[in-house]
Design an enzyme around this catalytic site. Sequence first.
Site, short mmCIF file in Angstrom:
data_model
loop_
_atom_site.label_atom_id
_atom_site.label_comp_id
_atom_site.label_asym_id
_atom_site.label_seq_id
_atom_site.Cartn_x
_atom_site.Cartn_y
_atom_site.Cartn_z
N GLU A 27 38.54 28.79 33.78
CA GLU A 27 38.26 30.06 33.13
C GLU A 27 39.43 30.52 32.26
O GLU A 27 40.60 30.24 32.57
CB GLU A 27 37.99 31.14 34.18
CG GLU A 27 36.85 30.82 35.11
CD GLU A 27 36.79 31.73 36.32
OE1 GLU A 27 35.69 31.91 36.86
OE2 GLU A 27 37.85 32.25 36.73
N ASP A 83 33.40 34.81 43.88
CA ASP A 83 34.00 34.93 42.55
C ASP A 83 33.45 33.95 41.53
O ASP A 83 34.10 33.62 40.56
CB ASP A 83 35.52 34.77 42.64
CG ASP A 83 35.93 33.53 43.42
OD1 ASP A 83 35.07 32.67 43.66
OD2 ASP A 83 37.10 33.42 43.79
#
Length: 350
Positions: A66, A237
């Site tokens: 990410e 998450d």
Amino acid sequence: MTAPSPSEKAFVPFVSVENMMRLVHHIGIETVLTELTDVIESDFRRWPLFDKTPRVASHSREGVIELMPTSDGEIYAFKYVNGHPKNMAQGLQTVTAFGLLAEVSNGYPVLLTEMTLLTALRTAATSAMAARHLAPKGAKTMAMIGNGAQAEFQALAMKAVLGIDKIRLYDIDQRASDKVARNLAGSGLTVTVCPSAQSAIEGAEIITTCTADKQNATILTDNMVGSGVHINAIGGDCPGKTELHKDILKRADTFVEYPPQTRIEGEIQQMDPDYPVTELWKVVTGEAIGRHEPGQITLFDSVGFAVEDFSALRYVRAKLVGTGFYQDIDIIADPDDPRDLFGMLQRAKD
């Protein structure tokens, strides 16, 4: 640390893992956690100033990579971070990261740093900041379900910021719990290793869940959660990864960082798109109510957001002043004539 002068612009302060460790010990771990909590809260108070977007994620069966960018209009920051739960079986970290801070006025980087340790610190500080607004007043006991790399940071942040003095641990691998108990010896916390999640949450006013498996798991069932507790859910998450039974969410008042991201990655991905949530920044600024009654269940559905990394990066930059816990690296081309990049390359042959 001030911005580099024109003659120094080719050099950027770089904080290695070794220097990050030196800096943290120089300041003191609990002091870092306390100060970082305050810095994060100060940035949440000016939340509308920040550029906000869900993290840019590349998902695979093995994990996720990410990028997390944001800017307040003067400073730009981003973090590169991965999440690979299976790494632990190979002796690798499940999460690694680095980050960069830059001046918006000229685009030049002013800090490059490791963020594996720093992410653990900022995650714990964010948990403590949320709990300061959402946990029962005078809470003294936290249950920690999932005792991996985050556990000690979470425990020390809750101790330093809220005054928690008892930690009850559970992990499916007792060696992980024993590791935490060993690392927290002498911290001033009373640490109890428990045989089950159910026994760990007995008497706890705060329940922190932090497991690593990338799956829809049920770490807490509805009947395990009594009234009046604060749940700090930091292990959900990414898409397809949750820790709480959805019936808990039906009973709880849920607080999130940035709804468009949390609805993709958090516990609330289980719920309908119109499931009500409160943005944490509104509680911090007084625009919304946090904990307001004794029997209320509060849930911080934490997935981590770029503003928290921004806060951590600017905190580190300020704390580096006068320490020498960094090295200058030349990652910016600096030709004598800004138009003559090729000429700079050619001179390197000489």
